[in-house]
Design an enzyme around this catalytic site. Structure first.
Site, PDB file in Angstrom:
ATOM      1  N   LEU A  22       0.878  -1.344  -0.108  1.00  0.00           N
ATOM      2  CA  LEU A  22       0.499  -0.158  -0.075  1.00  0.00           C
ATOM      3  C   LEU A  22       0.966   1.089   0.124  1.00  0.00           C
ATOM      4  O   LEU A  22       0.249   2.379  -0.349  1.00  0.00           O
ATOM      5  CB  LEU A  22      -1.095  -0.377   0.626  1.00  0.00           C
ATOM      6  CG  LEU A  22      -1.489  -1.158   0.763  1.00  0.00           C
ATOM      7  CD1 LEU A  22      -2.247  -1.647   2.468  1.00  0.00           C
ATOM      8  CD2 LEU A  22      -3.087  -1.235  -0.207  1.00  0.00           C
ATOM      9  N   LYS A  72      14.558  -6.738   3.874  1.00  0.00           N
ATOM     10  CA  LYS A  72      14.720  -5.972   5.300  1.00  0.00           C
ATOM     11  C   LYS A  72      16.237  -6.249   5.677  1.00  0.00           C
ATOM     12  O   LYS A  72      16.773  -5.346   6.509  1.00  0.00           O
ATOM     13  CB  LYS A  72      13.456  -6.591   6.538  1.00  0.00           C
ATOM     14  CG  LYS A  72      12.558  -5.364   5.785  1.00  0.00           C
ATOM     15  CD  LYS A  72      11.125  -5.452   6.630  1.00  0.00           C
ATOM     16  CE  LYS A  72      10.202  -4.917   6.763  1.00  0.00           C
ATOM     17  NZ  LYS A  72       9.577  -4.108   7.699  1.00  0.00           N
ATOM     18  N   ASN A  93      14.492  -0.515   6.216  1.00  0.00           N
ATOM     19  CA  ASN A  93      13.003  -0.851   5.932  1.00  0.00           C
ATOM     20  C   ASN A  93      13.152   0.159   5.186  1.00  0.00           C
ATOM     21  O   ASN A  93      12.662   0.670   4.224  1.00  0.00           O
ATOM     22  CB  ASN A  93      11.793  -0.259   6.063  1.00  0.00           C
ATOM     23  CG  ASN A  93      11.777   0.492   7.242  1.00  0.00           C
ATOM     24  OD1 ASN A  93      12.459   1.103   7.337  1.00  0.00           O
ATOM     25  ND2 ASN A  93       9.813   0.641   7.021  1.00  0.00           N
ATOM     26  N   GLY A 132       4.441 -12.477  19.962  1.00  0.00           N
ATOM     27  CA  GLY A 132       4.756 -12.916  19.055  1.00  0.00           C
ATOM     28  C   GLY A 132       6.475 -12.391  18.961  1.00  0.00           C
ATOM     29  O   GLY A 132       6.579 -11.502  19.451  1.00  0.00           O
ATOM     30  N   GLY A 253      -3.072  -1.747  13.409  1.00  0.00           N
ATOM     31  CA  GLY A 253      -1.795  -1.638  12.731  1.00  0.00           C
ATOM     32  C   GLY A 253      -2.283  -0.647  11.408  1.00  0.00           C
ATOM     33  O   GLY A 253      -0.527   0.373  11.316  1.00  0.00           O
TER      34      GLY A 253
HETATM   35  P1  NAP Z   1       7.277 -13.643  11.200  1.00  0.00           P
HETATM   36  O1  NAP Z   1       8.392 -12.355  10.937  1.00  0.00           O
HETATM   37  O2  NAP Z   1       6.587 -14.672  10.283  1.00  0.00           O
HETATM   38  O3  NAP Z   1       6.896 -12.885  12.534  1.00  0.00           O
HETATM   39  C1  NAP Z   1       5.640 -13.265  12.964  1.00  0.00           C
HETATM   40  C2  NAP Z   1       5.476 -13.917  14.331  1.00  0.00           C
HETATM   41  O4  NAP Z   1       3.925 -14.650  15.234  1.00  0.00           O
HETATM   42  C3  NAP Z   1       6.429 -14.950  14.730  1.00  0.00           C
HETATM   43  O5  NAP Z   1       7.077 -15.026  15.636  1.00  0.00           O
HETATM   44  C4  NAP Z   1       5.867 -16.616  15.389  1.00  0.00           C
HETATM   45  O6  NAP Z   1       5.347 -17.399  15.706  1.00  0.00           O
HETATM   46  C5  NAP Z   1       4.308 -16.137  14.880  1.00  0.00           C
HETATM   47  N1  NAP Z   1       3.278 -16.623  15.280  1.00  0.00           N
HETATM   48  C6  NAP Z   1       3.018 -16.839  13.870  1.00  0.00           C
HETATM   49  N2  NAP Z   1       1.300 -17.496  13.863  1.00  0.00           N
HETATM   50  C7  NAP Z   1       0.859 -18.101  15.488  1.00  0.00           C
HETATM   51  C8  NAP Z   1      -0.066 -18.662  16.356  1.00  0.00           C
HETATM   52  N3  NAP Z   1      -0.670 -19.572  16.178  1.00  0.00           N
HETATM   53  N4  NAP Z   1       0.160 -18.317  17.384  1.00  0.00           N
HETATM   54  C9  NAP Z   1       1.508 -18.170  18.331  1.00  0.00           C
HETATM   55  N5  NAP Z   1       2.134 -17.174  17.572  1.00  0.00           N
HETATM   56  C10 NAP Z   1       1.935 -17.330  16.688  1.00  0.00           C
HETATM   57  O7  NAP Z   1       5.971 -12.003  10.443  1.00  0.00           O
HETATM   58  P2  NAP Z   1       6.156 -10.322  10.974  1.00  0.00           P
HETATM   59  O8  NAP Z   1       6.999  -9.924   9.982  1.00  0.00           O
HETATM   60  O9  NAP Z   1       6.825  -9.755  12.436  1.00  0.00           O
HETATM   61  O10 NAP Z   1       4.398  -9.817  10.639  1.00  0.00           O
HETATM   62  C11 NAP Z   1       4.162 -10.055  11.547  1.00  0.00           C
HETATM   63  C12 NAP Z   1       2.549  -9.254  11.732  1.00  0.00           C
HETATM   64  O11 NAP Z   1       2.803  -7.466  11.541  1.00  0.00           O
HETATM   65  C13 NAP Z   1       1.615  -9.324  10.361  1.00  0.00           C
HETATM   66  O12 NAP Z   1       0.146  -9.694  10.134  1.00  0.00           O
HETATM   67  C14 NAP Z   1       2.124  -8.217   9.402  1.00  0.00           C
HETATM   68  O13 NAP Z   1       1.995  -8.046   8.530  1.00  0.00           O
HETATM   69  C15 NAP Z   1       1.729  -7.303  10.882  1.00  0.00           C
HETATM   70  N6  NAP Z   1       2.608  -5.927  10.609  1.00  0.00           N
HETATM   71  C16 NAP Z   1       1.904  -4.377  10.791  1.00  0.00           C
HETATM   72  C17 NAP Z   1       2.916  -3.353  10.319  1.00  0.00           C
HETATM   73  C18 NAP Z   1       2.252  -3.214   9.921  1.00  0.00           C
HETATM   74  O14 NAP Z   1       2.623  -1.652   9.965  1.00  0.00           O
HETATM   75  N7  NAP Z   1       0.747  -1.793  10.858  1.00  0.00           N
HETATM   76  C19 NAP Z   1       4.163  -4.261  10.194  1.00  0.00           C
HETATM   77  C20 NAP Z   1       5.168  -5.085  10.551  1.00  0.00           C
HETATM   78  C21 NAP Z   1       4.513  -6.225  10.374  1.00  0.00           C
HETATM   79  P3  NAP Z   1       6.710 -18.836  14.856  1.00  0.00           P
HETATM   80  O15 NAP Z   1       8.235 -18.462  14.500  1.00  0.00           O
HETATM   81  O16 NAP Z   1       6.760 -19.737  15.346  1.00  0.00           O
HETATM   82  O17 NAP Z   1       5.572 -19.067  13.945  1.00  0.00           O
END
Ligand code: NAP
Length: 287
Positions: A22, A72, A93, A132, A253
């Site tokens: 976006l 990243k 980023n 997380g 978010g």
């Molecule tokens: P990521 O690196 O894949 O990390 C996701 C984390 O969530 C990992 O620690 C994972 O654990 C955990 N997780 C996944 N499924 C789970 C479950 N069922 N129960 C418990 N823990 C679980 O992803 P990310 O880049 O950090 O992004 C995470 C979220 O933040 C996404 O939804 C993304 O869209 C959002 N985000 C938003 C912004 C914003 O500007 N608003 C910016 C960045 C990210 P495991 O390693 O054990 O799988």
């Protein structure tokens, strides 16, 4: 649509995939509003082509770009300098061209704390609980420390990854403020935190009926607590709906997304970003 001239400068975002981003909507709305002769484009870059892409962007005079998944971390060795916050988070980023090279920072932590700063609360006695321990959790931890929180609890479901997350901060003073906890230990903290943050993707569309923790756990939050979900589709998430039902204030978010983009734009253009214009463009695109 921005007008393209012979003088138009290039900004953009690299990712793989990048089609869902976006950022072009927000950034082009801002550039047009400010009357800046530049466009912001999505650049799909395969991981193995990252060095070629950076050399190519330098060659054609791209002024700066955002990096998203999977670039990243991988982009860091290709940069001349990175800021301290990017070093702490271990991810970049936002990249800009200066003095014959690429330089990087991370605006996710600034984006994350922007809506919290708006609340003008005292954070010096708040221990945030972060659900997380992935990439976004790193920016959230750095943001909480920047905000002045004395301790940050990070809960994860995978003990090995949790230990690696804790270890990864050894070169930073943030490690002294970090406490990692298993998912099972979460209940020890929920009744004591004023700030609960979901950084897992659980509840993101199309799995909008899911929540990383259940309603009974959310009901443990004390009065005045804030539930913050990094997810921006849907708005609000099930996590936020349930937290609000127990009396918590909620933040989704979208503002983090807007504010990390605004901070990136300010890096590139050296003037304040039109945050309201960017927010409105983003909300319209999300609708
Ligand atoms: P990521 O690196 O894949 O990390 C996701 C984390 O969530 C990992 O620690 C994972 O654990 C955990 N997780 C996944 N499924 C789970 C479950 N069922 N129960 C418990 N823990 C679980 O992803 P990310 O880049 O950090 O992004 C995470 C979220 O933040 C996404 O939804 C993304 O869209 C959002 N985000 C938003 C912004 C914003 O500007 N608003 C910016 C960045 C990210 P495991 O390693 O054990 O799988």
């Amino acid at each position: 649509m921005p007008e393209i001239h012979g003088t138009t400068q290039l900004l953009g975002i690299i990712g793989h995939p990048v089609e869902h981003s976006l950022s072009p909507v927000m950034q082009n709305a801002a550039l047009m509003h400010l009357g800046i002769d530049a466009v912001f484009l999505p650049f799909p870059v395969e991981p193995e082509r990252l060095p070629t892409a950076l050399a190519g962007m330098a060659a054609i005079g791209v002024q700066g770009f955002n990096a998203t998944i999977p670039h990243k971390q991988a982009v860091i060795p290709l940069l001349k300098t990175i800021t301290q916050v990017a070093q702490q988070i271990g991810a970049v980023n936002t990249v800009w061209w200066a003095d014959g090279g690429w330089h990087g920072t991370n605006t996710d932590a600034a984006g994350f704390i922007a809506p919290l700063r708006e609340l003008a609360r005292d954070w010096s006695d708040v221990t945030p609980v972060v659900l997380g321990n992935g990439g976004a959790a790193r920016a959230v931890v750095a943001g909480c420390v920047e905000l002045g929180c004395p301790q940050v609890v990070v809960a994860g479901r995978n003990e090995e990854k949790l230990a690696a997350f804790e270890q990864s901060w050894t070169a930073s003073e943030i490690q002294q403020r970090l406490k990692v906890q298993t998912w099972e230990q979460l209940d020890n903290w929920l009744s004591r935190t004023q700030l609960l943050i979901n950084t897992t993707p659980v509840g993101m569309a199309p799995n909008s009926d899911r929540s990383p923790i259940d309603a009974a756990q959310l009901a443990q939050l004390p009065g005045g607590a804030i539930a913050y979900d990094l997810i921006y589709t849907p708005r609000p998430t099930q996590f936020l709906i349930q937290a609000q039902a127990t009396g918590a204030s909620i933040i989704d978010g979208t503002e983090m997304l807007v504010q990390q983009g605004a901070a990136a734009l300010e890096r590139w253009i050296g003037q304040p970003a039109p945050v309201a214009v960017m927010r409105s463009a983003l909300l319209q695109a999300l609708e």
